[in-house]
Write a protein that holds these residues in place. Structure first.
Motif, PDB file in Angstrom:
ATOM      1  N   ALA A   1       9.748  40.202 -56.466  1.00 46.46           N
ATOM      2  CA  ALA A   1      10.564  39.456 -55.507  1.00 46.46           C
ATOM      3  C   ALA A   1      11.607  40.350 -54.871  1.00 46.46           C
ATOM      4  CB  ALA A   1      11.237  38.256 -56.178  1.00 46.46           C
ATOM      5  N   SER A   2      11.945  40.013 -53.643  1.00 45.02           N
ATOM      6  CA  SER A   2      12.947  40.753 -52.874  1.00 45.02           C
ATOM      7  C   SER A   2      14.309  40.105 -53.107  1.00 45.02           C
ATOM      8  CB  SER A   2      12.547  40.708 -51.386  1.00 45.02           C
ATOM      9  OG  SER A   2      13.492  41.361 -50.603  1.00 45.02           O
ATOM     10  N   ARG A   3      15.007  40.542 -54.202  1.00 43.56           N
ATOM     11  CA  ARG A   3      16.243  39.852 -54.611  1.00 43.56           C
ATOM     12  C   ARG A   3      17.365  40.781 -55.061  1.00 43.56           C
ATOM     13  NH1 ARG A   3      14.094  34.225 -57.454  1.00 43.56           N
ATOM     14  NH2 ARG A   3      12.490  33.843 -55.876  1.00 43.56           N
ATOM     15  N   LYS A   4      17.171  42.100 -55.016  1.00 48.46           N
ATOM     16  CA  LYS A   4      18.215  43.007 -55.481  1.00 48.46           C
ATOM     17  C   LYS A   4      19.391  43.026 -54.494  1.00 48.46           C
ATOM     18  CE  LYS A   4      15.216  46.082 -58.171  1.00 48.46           C
ATOM     19  NZ  LYS A   4      14.657  47.433 -58.308  1.00 48.46           N
ATOM     20  N   GLU A   5      20.504  43.566 -54.942  1.00 47.06           N
ATOM     21  CA  GLU A   5      21.695  43.606 -54.086  1.00 47.06           C
ATOM     22  C   GLU A   5      21.568  44.621 -52.954  1.00 47.06           C
ATOM     23  OE1 GLU A   5      25.243  44.112 -56.319  1.00 47.06           O
ATOM     24  OE2 GLU A   5      24.920  42.340 -57.578  1.00 47.06           O
ATOM     25  N   THR A   6      20.832  45.721 -53.201  1.00 50.44           N
ATOM     26  CA  THR A   6      20.681  46.760 -52.172  1.00 50.44           C
ATOM     27  C   THR A   6      19.654  46.331 -51.136  1.00 50.44           C
ATOM     28  OG1 THR A   6      21.125  48.424 -53.860  1.00 50.44           O
ATOM     29  CG2 THR A   6      20.204  49.207 -51.777  1.00 50.44           C
ATOM     30  N   GLN A   7      20.001  46.556 -49.865  1.00 52.15           N
ATOM     31  CA  GLN A   7      19.078  46.185 -48.789  1.00 52.15           C
ATOM     32  C   GLN A   7      18.091  47.324 -48.518  1.00 52.15           C
ATOM     33  OE1 GLN A   7      19.964  46.139 -44.374  1.00 52.15           O
ATOM     34  NE2 GLN A   7      20.046  43.928 -44.729  1.00 52.15           N
ATOM     35  N   TYR A   8      16.840  46.955 -48.265  1.00 48.80           N
ATOM     36  CA  TYR A   8      15.796  47.907 -47.900  1.00 48.80           C
ATOM     37  C   TYR A   8      15.799  48.036 -46.376  1.00 48.80           C
ATOM     38  CZ  TYR A   8      11.074  49.994 -47.787  1.00 48.80           C
ATOM     39  OH  TYR A   8       9.999  50.817 -47.604  1.00 48.80           O
ATOM     40  N   LYS A   9      16.120  49.230 -45.878  1.00 50.54           N
ATOM     41  CA  LYS A   9      16.334  49.412 -44.443  1.00 50.54           C
ATOM     42  C   LYS A   9      15.039  49.339 -43.641  1.00 50.54           C
ATOM     43  CE  LYS A   9      20.472  52.172 -45.256  1.00 50.54           C
ATOM     44  NZ  LYS A   9      21.087  53.522 -45.184  1.00 50.54           N
ATOM     45  N   ASN A  10      13.909  49.373 -44.322  1.00 49.28           N
ATOM     46  CA  ASN A  10      12.626  49.260 -43.629  1.00 49.28           C
ATOM     47  C   ASN A  10      12.477  47.888 -42.970  1.00 49.28           C
ATOM     48  OD1 ASN A  10       9.742  48.080 -43.854  1.00 49.28           O
ATOM     49  ND2 ASN A  10       9.353  50.282 -43.831  1.00 49.28           N
ATOM     50  N   ASN A  11      12.735  46.805 -43.747  1.00 54.04           N
ATOM     51  CA  ASN A  11      12.516  45.453 -43.218  1.00 54.04           C
ATOM     52  C   ASN A  11      13.749  44.557 -43.270  1.00 54.04           C
ATOM     53  OD1 ASN A  11      12.720  44.867 -45.946  1.00 54.04           O
ATOM     54  ND2 ASN A  11      10.535  44.410 -46.206  1.00 54.04           N
ATOM     55  N   GLY A  12      14.873  45.082 -43.756  1.00 53.67           N
ATOM     56  CA  GLY A  12      16.111  44.304 -43.773  1.00 53.67           C
ATOM     57  C   GLY A  12      16.243  43.342 -44.931  1.00 53.67           C
TER      58      GLY A  12
END
Length: 644
Positions: A158-169
């Motif tokens: 799941a996409s739930r960590k505090e750090t944002q992935y700059k690829n898809n936001g």
């Protein structure tokens, strides 16, 4: 202009979600529409938002973009929207006008996709009596996928960590768990998801696609891609083991390739084989499926590609071995309804059959990560319309379900399009033998043998006629063959021919019986003293001379030539460009030539049949090279015949 330059910098760094607002700002200025819309479309595509890319590809084409793969990518964007007719038109134009420099896997994939889109009605007619239910209390507006079961828990990505992935936001991916209810088709899970393990949780990278060993005490998963390396080539497989203190700190598995993306692991039912996906060198194209065996002490064998029946020029991912020992996986290279469809592979009498799972498992969107928890129940992930956000996890049930979330559809077996009997294909081999010279001329009186690799026995022995032709001879699905051509005054030539990946899918067939012939051209080199040949694809890393994985197959061809021509003695030479001091280039080229010779000797060739020679920059093909392509022509590896 400033916004456009900023957008391009983000794009080049793989930060597509940061690039998009800059391109949106730049659209208000006077930036070239072809470039701007192409960059915008690519930003959406490379962050897996194909549908949103479509209108920008269209605008780029209307502005006469010169980017060669625009129509190819536009076609897949249209397909993800279910616009099959327009997708077919774009691919047909792409193939008709593709430059000669276009990579062969791209053209092969486009040609296969054209056949898929022509047969899309037959593919869509494969419908199963299955109901789907969105796991709404588990899913979020971001991504949830790759579900697996361990005991009474559902573990997923799941996409739930505090750090944002700059690829898809979106937030970065991690592994999470939740308790399951006895009836997940009714109420889903009982508790809010929580991180799977604090030890298996690194906040500044993506982690996902878990797989558990048979006893549940080892987990293999993918980790990497913090966004700083474009393409995610730092994604590797890791293992963690369960002990008295909980899950151990993950260790990188040695089967991972540091130059590739490795992910989607899955264990076989007996736990002795690990399947995974990788885009490492030497595959069929894109991402392929591989397998590795695990011995009694837990060591992993060298990974083996699953072959051309499974792998295509497209992407194959998310393998899963079901309780029925069948292999399920997702692919965009086999005939399907969407970007990724779910397929099932079965093997019988040496022949592998790959079948589309049909609707409603598959849709025009991405459908992947299927698992069974009971003979008729399981989970999969999809980003189809109607979900809570991006990728969502769905529960599915075969049979007489009456879920209000989906419509129950009449049943046909996977791969069938009704009650028609299977159609028959007869396969044949034919070819020509010619002189590898300019002009290429047909070669008569050449002896040709077609050998069945399984038995070592020839299925045909012929002498070519005035036109240099031979054939045609019947072939069997799933088998490998060797074609051997020899003639006095020429080097013996050996070509491998496999039927793997060449079976025509049933859905493409329109007649009760279809005959198809594969034509193989064989080019024989004259055996002339001091004749020089340039070897293709022998590349070295900057300032290095070790043999790379992608160079080994090319050197293996030299091994075959030497074995087929036992009196031959060769010089193997290495050449550099001019962009370093003379003495340095001379030493580097000598080391490169020696490493190539050492590799060939390690394959069983006598060292006294080979001479290593480094020429540095003393024999330039392009004297005043300026472009990188011209420098590459100078950085070549050659062989020269020293003795016949």
């Amino acid at each position: 202009m400033q916004a456009y330059k900023k957008g391009v910098r983000h794009f080049d760094a793989g930060e597509y979600n940061l690039a998009l607002p800059q391109f949106e700002k730049a659209a208000k200025g006077s930036i070239d529409a072809a470039r701007l819309n192409y960059y915008t479309a690519e930003s959406y595509r490379l962050s897996n938002r194909f549908g949103e890319a479509a209108p920008f590809y269209q605008k780029a084409l209307e502005a006469n973009t010169t980017e060669p793969e625009t129509r190819f990518n536009y076609a897949y964007a249209l397909k993800s929207q279910g616009n099959y007719t327009a997708a077919l038109e774009q691919l047909q134009q792409f193939v008709a006008n593709a430059p000669k420099t276009t990579a062969k896997p791209v053209v092969d994939k486009a040609k296969r996709e054209i056949e898929t889109l022509k047969a899309i009605n037959a593919i869509a007619a494969n419908k199963l009596e299955i109901t789907l239910r969105n796991m709404s209390n588990l899913n979020s507006p971001n991504s949830e996928f790759a579900p697996v079961i361990r005991g009474d828990e559902l573990i997923f990505t799941a996409s739930r960590k505090e750090t944002q992935y700059k690829n898809n936001g979106q937030p970065m991916l991690g592994l999470y768990k939740t308790k399951l209810n006895a009836r997940p088709d009714e109420t889903g899970t009982t508790a809010a998801p929580e991180p799977f393990s604090t030890n298996v949780f690194q906040g500044d990278v993506n982690e996902g696609t878990p797989a558990f060993s048979k006893d549940g005490k080892a987990i293999v998963f993918a980790r990497g891609n913090n966004g700083k390396r474009k393409g995610g080539l730092d994604v590797d497989l890791y293992i963690s083991r369960l002990g008295e203190g909980g899950w151990s700190q993950p260790q990188r598995l040695p089967i991972s390739d540091s130059l590739a993306w490795d992910g989607s692991p899955a264990f076989s039912g007996d736990g002795r084989t690990l399947y995974f996906a990788s885009n490492r060198a030497g595959g069929a194209g894109g991402i392929d499926l591989y397998r590795t065996s695990i011995d009694a002490s837990g060591r992993f064998s060298r990974p083996v590609n699953m072959g051309r029946d499974i792998n295509t020029p497209g992407d194959e991912m998310f393998p899963y071995v079901g309780p029925n020992a069948k292999l399920y996986f997702a692919s965009d290279g086999h005939p399907g309804l969407g970007k990724l469809d779910v397929f099932v592979a079965t093997r019988s009498q040496g022949v592998t059959r790959v079948e589309n799972m049909g609707q409603p498992i598959n849709s025009p969107a991405d459908d992947f990560g299927l698992i069974y928890v009971k003979p008729t129940e399981g989970y999969l992930a999809s980003n189809r319309p109607g979900g809570k956000g991006d990728d969502d996890i769905y529960f599915f049930q075969e049979g007489t379900g009456t879920s209000t979330d989906t419509t129950t559809i009449a049943q046909n077996p996977p791969g069938s399009t009704g009650t028609n009997a299977p159609k028959v294909v007869r396969y044949f081999l034919a070819g020509t033998v010619s002189v590898n010279d300019s002009p290429v001329l047909p070669l008569d009186s050449a002896k040709v043998r077609v050998i069945d690799d399984a038995t070592g026995q020839p299925i045909a022995e012929i002498v070519t006629d005035q036109t240099g032709s031979f054939g045609k001879y019947p072939l069997q699905e799933g088998k490998d063959y060797t074609i051997l051509a020899e003639r006095k005054g020429f080097l013996t030539r050996r070509e491998q021919f496999t039927m793997q990946g060449k079976s025509i899918p049933q859905v493409f067939l329109t007649k009760a019986q279809t005959d198809t012939t594969f034509y193989v051209p064989l080019l024989l080199d004259k055996s002339v003293l001091n004749k020089t040949f340039v070897l293709e694809n022998i590349y070295y890393d900057l300032d290095k001379y070790n043999i790379r994985a992608d160079a080994a197959p090319e050197l293996d061809k030299i091994v075959v030539i030497l074995k087929d021509n036992p009196t031959l003695k060769l010089e193997l030479s290495s050449h550099t460009d001019v962009r370093a001091p003379d003495a340095y280039n001379m030493k580097l080229s000598q080391n490169r030539a020696k490493s190539a010779v050492d590799y060939i000797v390690s394959q069983g060739i006598s060292a006294d049949r080979l001479v290593a020679k480094g020429y540095g920059e003393t024999r330039l093909v392009v004297k005043n090279a300026k472009t990188e392509e011209e420098h590459q022509r100078n950085r070549r590896t050659e062989i020269k015949i020293l003795e016949l």
